[in-house]
Design a protein around this motif. Sequence first.
Motif, PDB file in Angstrom:
ATOM      1  N   ASN A 115       1.055  -0.816  -0.281  1.00 22.06           N
ATOM      2  CA  ASN A 115       0.099   0.141   0.065  1.00 22.06           C
ATOM      3  C   ASN A 115       0.844   1.414   0.058  1.00 22.06           C
ATOM      4  OD1 ASN A 115      -2.714  -1.086  -0.117  1.00 22.06           O
ATOM      5  ND2 ASN A 115      -2.532  -1.220   2.096  1.00 22.06           N
ATOM      6  N   LYS A 116       1.888   1.032   0.799  1.00 22.34           N
ATOM      7  CA  LYS A 116       2.796   2.263   0.752  1.00 22.34           C
ATOM      8  C   LYS A 116       3.483   2.446  -1.101  1.00 22.34           C
ATOM      9  CE  LYS A 116       2.924   3.364   6.002  1.00 22.34           C
ATOM     10  NZ  LYS A 116       2.399   2.033   6.186  1.00 22.34           N
TER      11      LYS A 116
ATOM     12  N   ARG B  33       1.948   1.902  -4.006  1.00 17.16           N
ATOM     13  CA  ARG B  33       1.295   2.325  -4.528  1.00 17.16           C
ATOM     14  C   ARG B  33       1.894   3.918  -4.985  1.00 17.16           C
ATOM     15  NH1 ARG B  33      -3.726  -1.006  -4.530  1.00 17.16           N
ATOM     16  NH2 ARG B  33      -4.742   0.239  -4.808  1.00 17.16           N
ATOM     17  N   PRO B  34       1.510   5.215  -4.115  1.00 19.07           N
ATOM     18  CA  PRO B  34       1.710   6.732  -4.826  1.00 19.07           C
ATOM     19  C   PRO B  34       2.973   6.282  -5.174  1.00 19.07           C
ATOM     20  CG  PRO B  34       1.113   6.474  -1.891  1.00 19.07           C
ATOM     21  CD  PRO B  34       1.648   4.993  -2.969  1.00 19.07           C
TER      22      PRO B  34
ATOM     23  N   THR C   4       2.256   5.178  -9.229  1.00 15.32           N
ATOM     24  CA  THR C   4       1.123   5.794 -10.258  1.00 15.32           C
ATOM     25  C   THR C   4       1.809   7.281 -10.207  1.00 15.32           C
ATOM     26  OG1 THR C   4       0.011   6.523  -7.726  1.00 15.32           O
ATOM     27  CG2 THR C   4      -0.826   3.960  -8.977  1.00 15.32           C
TER      28      THR C   4
ATOM     29  N   ASP D   1       2.355  10.713 -11.683  1.00 13.81           N
ATOM     30  CA  ASP D   1       2.881  11.445 -12.744  1.00 13.81           C
ATOM     31  C   ASP D   1       2.711  12.350 -13.266  1.00 13.81           C
ATOM     32  OD1 ASP D   1       0.495  12.707 -12.713  1.00 13.81           O
ATOM     33  OD2 ASP D   1      -0.663  10.755 -13.907  1.00 13.81           O
TER      34      ASP D   1
ATOM     35  N   THR E 278       0.219  15.391 -12.769  1.00 13.10           N
ATOM     36  CA  THR E 278      -0.593  15.129 -11.012  1.00 13.10           C
ATOM     37  C   THR E 278      -0.144  16.108 -10.082  1.00 13.10           C
ATOM     38  OG1 THR E 278      -1.540  13.792 -12.019  1.00 13.10           O
ATOM     39  CG2 THR E 278      -1.934  14.150  -9.382  1.00 13.10           C
TER      40      THR E 278
ATOM     41  N   ASP F 282       3.934  21.397   1.530  1.00 15.17           N
ATOM     42  CA  ASP F 282       2.962  22.183   2.252  1.00 15.17           C
ATOM     43  C   ASP F 282       2.805  20.838   2.918  1.00 15.17           C
ATOM     44  OD1 ASP F 282       4.117  24.263   1.337  1.00 15.17           O
ATOM     45  OD2 ASP F 282       2.673  24.845   0.014  1.00 15.17           O
ATOM     46  N   THR F 283       2.186  19.729   3.062  1.00 16.06           N
ATOM     47  CA  THR F 283       1.695  19.121   3.140  1.00 16.06           C
ATOM     48  C   THR F 283       2.591  17.843   3.475  1.00 16.06           C
ATOM     49  OG1 THR F 283       0.279  18.274   1.595  1.00 16.06           O
ATOM     50  CG2 THR F 283      -0.662  19.815   3.573  1.00 16.06           C
ATOM     51  N   PRO F 284       2.554  16.632   4.102  1.00 14.97           N
ATOM     52  CA  PRO F 284       3.837  15.126   4.235  1.00 14.97           C
ATOM     53  C   PRO F 284       2.723  14.507   2.609  1.00 14.97           C
ATOM     54  CG  PRO F 284       2.972  15.656   6.482  1.00 14.97           C
ATOM     55  CD  PRO F 284       1.273  16.567   5.344  1.00 14.97           C
TER      56      PRO F 284
ATOM     57  N   PRO G 197      -4.710  23.156   2.830  1.00 12.43           N
ATOM     58  CA  PRO G 197      -2.948  22.943   1.693  1.00 12.43           C
ATOM     59  C   PRO G 197      -3.199  21.641   1.533  1.00 12.43           C
ATOM     60  CG  PRO G 197      -2.225  22.607   4.115  1.00 12.43           C
ATOM     61  CD  PRO G 197      -4.066  22.708   4.083  1.00 12.43           C
ATOM     62  N   ASN G 198      -2.695  22.491  -0.391  1.00 18.00           N
ATOM     63  CA  ASN G 198      -2.724  20.786  -0.685  1.00 18.00           C
ATOM     64  C   ASN G 198      -4.213  20.730  -1.386  1.00 18.00           C
ATOM     65  OD1 ASN G 198       0.062  20.359  -2.199  1.00 18.00           O
ATOM     66  ND2 ASN G 198       0.564  19.927  -0.808  1.00 18.00           N
TER      67      ASN G 198
ATOM     68  N   LEU H 293      -5.293  17.812  -3.985  1.00 23.52           N
ATOM     69  CA  LEU H 293      -5.255  15.978  -4.184  1.00 23.52           C
ATOM     70  C   LEU H 293      -6.411  15.517  -3.642  1.00 23.52           C
ATOM     71  CD1 LEU H 293      -1.827  15.925  -2.079  1.00 23.52           C
ATOM     72  CD2 LEU H 293      -2.281  16.160  -5.088  1.00 23.52           C
TER      73      LEU H 293
ATOM     74  N   GLY I 171      -9.928  14.627  -9.983  1.00 23.77           N
ATOM     75  CA  GLY I 171      -9.045  14.974 -11.306  1.00 23.77           C
ATOM     76  C   GLY I 171      -7.513  14.211 -11.171  1.00 23.77           C
ATOM     77  N   TYR I 172      -7.135  14.471  -9.082  1.00 24.42           N
ATOM     78  CA  TYR I 172      -5.509  14.515  -8.832  1.00 24.42           C
ATOM     79  C   TYR I 172      -5.061  13.307  -7.724  1.00 24.42           C
ATOM     80  CZ  TYR I 172      -4.573  19.274  -9.815  1.00 24.42           C
ATOM     81  OH  TYR I 172      -4.407  20.574 -10.831  1.00 24.42           O
ATOM     82  N   ALA I 173      -6.384  11.885  -7.940  1.00 23.54           N
ATOM     83  CA  ALA I 173      -6.482  10.907  -7.686  1.00 23.54           C
ATOM     84  C   ALA I 173      -5.280   9.733  -9.262  1.00 23.54           C
ATOM     85  CB  ALA I 173      -7.129  10.793  -6.789  1.00 23.54           C
ATOM     86  N   PRO I 174      -5.000   9.397  -9.159  1.00 27.17           N
ATOM     87  CA  PRO I 174      -4.031   9.005 -10.472  1.00 27.17           C
ATOM     88  C   PRO I 174      -5.256   7.406 -10.330  1.00 27.17           C
ATOM     89  CG  PRO I 174      -2.400   9.684  -9.045  1.00 27.17           C
ATOM     90  CD  PRO I 174      -3.435   9.746  -8.586  1.00 27.17           C
TER      91      PRO I 174
ATOM     92  N   LYS J 282      -4.063   6.781   6.118  1.00 31.51           N
ATOM     93  CA  LYS J 282      -3.632   5.850   6.619  1.00 31.51           C
ATOM     94  C   LYS J 282      -3.219   5.028   6.202  1.00 31.51           C
ATOM     95  CE  LYS J 282      -5.984   2.960  10.465  1.00 31.51           C
ATOM     96  NZ  LYS J 282      -7.096   2.241  10.987  1.00 31.51           N
ATOM     97  N   LEU J 283      -2.958   4.761   5.470  1.00 32.10           N
ATOM     98  CA  LEU J 283      -2.787   2.781   4.782  1.00 32.10           C
ATOM     99  C   LEU J 283      -1.993   3.439   3.394  1.00 32.10           C
ATOM    100  CD1 LEU J 283      -6.489   1.152   4.645  1.00 32.10           C
ATOM    101  CD2 LEU J 283      -3.944   1.021   6.281  1.00 32.10           C
ATOM    102  N   THR J 284      -1.776   4.094   2.668  1.00 26.19           N
ATOM    103  CA  THR J 284      -0.532   4.696   1.580  1.00 26.19           C
ATOM    104  C   THR J 284       0.157   5.521   2.325  1.00 26.19           C
ATOM    105  OG1 THR J 284      -2.004   6.060   0.343  1.00 26.19           O
ATOM    106  CG2 THR J 284      -2.401   3.344   0.060  1.00 26.19           C
ATOM    107  N   LEU J 285      -0.750   6.367   2.955  1.00 26.06           N
ATOM    108  CA  LEU J 285       0.296   8.006   3.346  1.00 26.06           C
ATOM    109  C   LEU J 285      -0.159   8.433   2.811  1.00 26.06           C
ATOM    110  CD1 LEU J 285       3.923   6.885   4.724  1.00 26.06           C
ATOM    111  CD2 LEU J 285       1.600   6.511   5.735  1.00 26.06           C
ATOM    112  N   GLU J 286      -1.081   8.919   1.805  1.00 26.28           N
ATOM    113  CA  GLU J 286      -1.537   9.602   0.592  1.00 26.28           C
ATOM    114  C   GLU J 286      -2.775  10.475   0.559  1.00 26.28           C
ATOM    115  OE1 GLU J 286       0.408  11.941  -0.755  1.00 26.28           O
ATOM    116  OE2 GLU J 286       2.315  11.033  -0.628  1.00 26.28           O
TER     117      GLU J 286
ATOM    118  N   ASN K 109      -4.675  10.908  -1.663  1.00 28.84           N
ATOM    119  CA  ASN K 109      -5.103  11.031  -3.014  1.00 28.84           C
ATOM    120  C   ASN K 109      -4.942   9.155  -3.768  1.00 28.84           C
ATOM    121  OD1 ASN K 109      -2.307  10.805  -3.557  1.00 28.84           O
ATOM    122  ND2 ASN K 109      -2.623  12.333  -5.522  1.00 28.84           N
ATOM    123  N   THR K 110      -4.459   8.477  -2.952  1.00 26.37           N
ATOM    124  CA  THR K 110      -4.454   7.146  -3.345  1.00 26.37           C
ATOM    125  C   THR K 110      -5.027   5.862  -1.962  1.00 26.37           C
ATOM    126  OG1 THR K 110      -1.628   8.047  -3.648  1.00 26.37           O
ATOM    127  CG2 THR K 110      -2.437   5.290  -3.643  1.00 26.37           C
ATOM    128  N   PRO K 111      -5.896   4.935  -2.770  1.00 28.67           N
ATOM    129  CA  PRO K 111      -6.622   4.309  -2.040  1.00 28.67           C
ATOM    130  C   PRO K 111      -6.207   3.231  -1.467  1.00 28.67           C
ATOM    131  CG  PRO K 111      -7.331   4.190  -4.222  1.00 28.67           C
ATOM    132  CD  PRO K 111      -6.563   5.132  -4.356  1.00 28.67           C
TER     133      PRO K 111
END
Lengths: 361, 310
Positions: free
Chosen positions: A268-269, A271-272, A275, A277, A280, A307-309, B223-224, B227, B231-234, B253-257, B259-261
């Motif tokens: 899961n970590k 995935r970002p 993906t 590009d 985005t 600005d954010t993590p 901020p941001n 996201l 449109g900002y979630a690939p 919680k699970l991917t740290l982002e 915008n990412t499931p």
Amino acid sequence: MSFLTAKKAIDYILTSSLFFGRQKAVILDFIGGEPLLEVELIDKICDYFKLQTYKKGHKWFNAYRINLTTNGLNYHTRKVRKFIEKNITHLSITITIDGNEIKHDLNRVYKNSGKGSYKNVLKNIPLWLQDFKDIGTKVTISSADIPYIKESVLHLYSLGIHEVNINVVFEDVWQPGDDKRFEDQLMQLADAIIDGEYYKDFACSFFSEQIGKPLDPELENQNWCGAGKMLSVDAAGNFYPCTRFAAYSLREKRPIIIGNVHDGIDKNKLRPFLTLDRTTQSPAKCLECEVASGCAWCQGENYDAADTPTIYQRATAICLMHKARVRANNYYWNRLFRKLELEGEREHWEDNKPQSNEIIC
Amino acid sequence: MLQYMIILLDDTSTSFCHYETTKTERNLISLDNLRKAIRLAMIENVTAQMVYPAYELPQEYYEVINTIDHSDIAPLEQKNENSDVIVLKDWQYNPPKGCVAVVRATLAALLEHGEVVNEWLKTVARLNVVITDVDTFTDDDQKQYADFLQKLGKGVEQLFMNGLSPQLNLLTDRMMLTSMNNCGAGDTCITLAPNGKFYICPAFYYENPDDNVGDLEQGINIPNKQLYKLGYAPICRECDSWHCKRCVWLNRKLTLEVNTPSHEQCVMAHTERNASRQLMVSIREKGIFLPDKELIPEIDYLDPFNKIKK
């Protein structure tokens, strides 16, 4: 790193199809601190890798490279020579000599004395070039380095280094007017390379035919950075998408640990990273930029400066420096091509031109 | 564009989503903050959604709340004739007839109470089932969940055959939708906590009260912000599980982002999507059903990440 941790890391990458399943070959890249301080440990780790790939009949047996990037100070020592001789057919070593003495010693000094290391590194350059004839070196430019760019590249050429991979740092270190000073240095370098006909046998990655063009949002949408497609392991056995996400590389943010040698990778970590590009993560000014191609970014610096993590906010501290590079680059190619055409050498040069790599990390 | 403001009236306000209400001490929003929030909601032209705790508020609170057109999300204990959404905390108490009900449950509890779901669907206007342990969803769970939804679908189909129009988020939402319809936290929806500060959603408040995105004095500053948009979630922008909650808190919680499931969230949503497709096919075999809606296409993946990375 303990040998036990290294073994666990090797065992994991040899058995994990999640991350490495499709790769036909692998690069074991050792970075420090200074890796040659631990050359015996590195040798032991490489031996373990070779033995395990042989025992398992793994596809990477004989399909691997060992990379080291060193400050070069211990390059001549007996134990390092022994390691090189043993592994030479699978080995690449890069010595980071940063340019001429002034530029090198601006950044590379002995911890206790504060004295620059240039003179001692220089002693090992002939031996290094004898071992690795076509090897290049990697130079980074920060604000204080700008006045020494031209002399540094020419100096490295004079040492017999044919490929100089060079880039500005991604951190926000730039002062007002740096872009103009940078452009002036590159223009001088362009003239020196052309007038001295270094372009025939030497390469400098600052000058590239590919940079300075607009990018298509759909067809040219790939991420620049390889973070997430490599695996970095620290001394404690934690995994990172790149070493730039380890605590010691970050100024502001918490490390991004994507697993460890005991539990493996948390998919899961990843995935970002996989993906990501260009569009985005880029602000509107980058998407609309008419000289966007070749403008690089480092995912770790993006994260650290965001600005954010998030890894989805592109840092643009190099914007003016890239534009300065593009202007000098345009000058270089216009002048060089005109010269080659007038001399009837264009076609011959195109067929034999030296290559450089856009290596940014 | 912001459309909804969720107002947590108390630290113990009921959870109606994936997060847990982790605070146990009562801490009622001040009347002053409540008035300011209502004024801001009017100025920003957003719909206020009041989330109630399991105790009765002082009378003056109801009077202030009623100064704005709003919706109420209340636990069963505090429901009244005006409650728009009633949150059930277990399977023993039947939801009132005609209400919109939310039940929060682990996957195991849901699998155990499938019969109850079918019974409730006969009387409620709508039932939202929120699975609270998405993060531990395994491949084995997926198979069990798919079987469960298939069985549940037979009951739902029978209700349609009997002339009812049951609404169950897990099975009927995807059939009705024509585009993504998700929670919208940070994009169309913002949360005000009792401390007078804004959060992406209630989960962000309960996880870390310092993780705010503004307050009633300074306004909202996310901020941001981009996201949080589709449109900002690939992964999500390539996905057609349009009913998915797309929970940004679980994402982070699970991917740290945000915008990412996670893989788990995607697989769960696709299991529901496919069950919804099967239900649609099955009903259409018996007659005309949602003629203006396209049949949900058949796909060969459960996680759109695999489609993107092919």
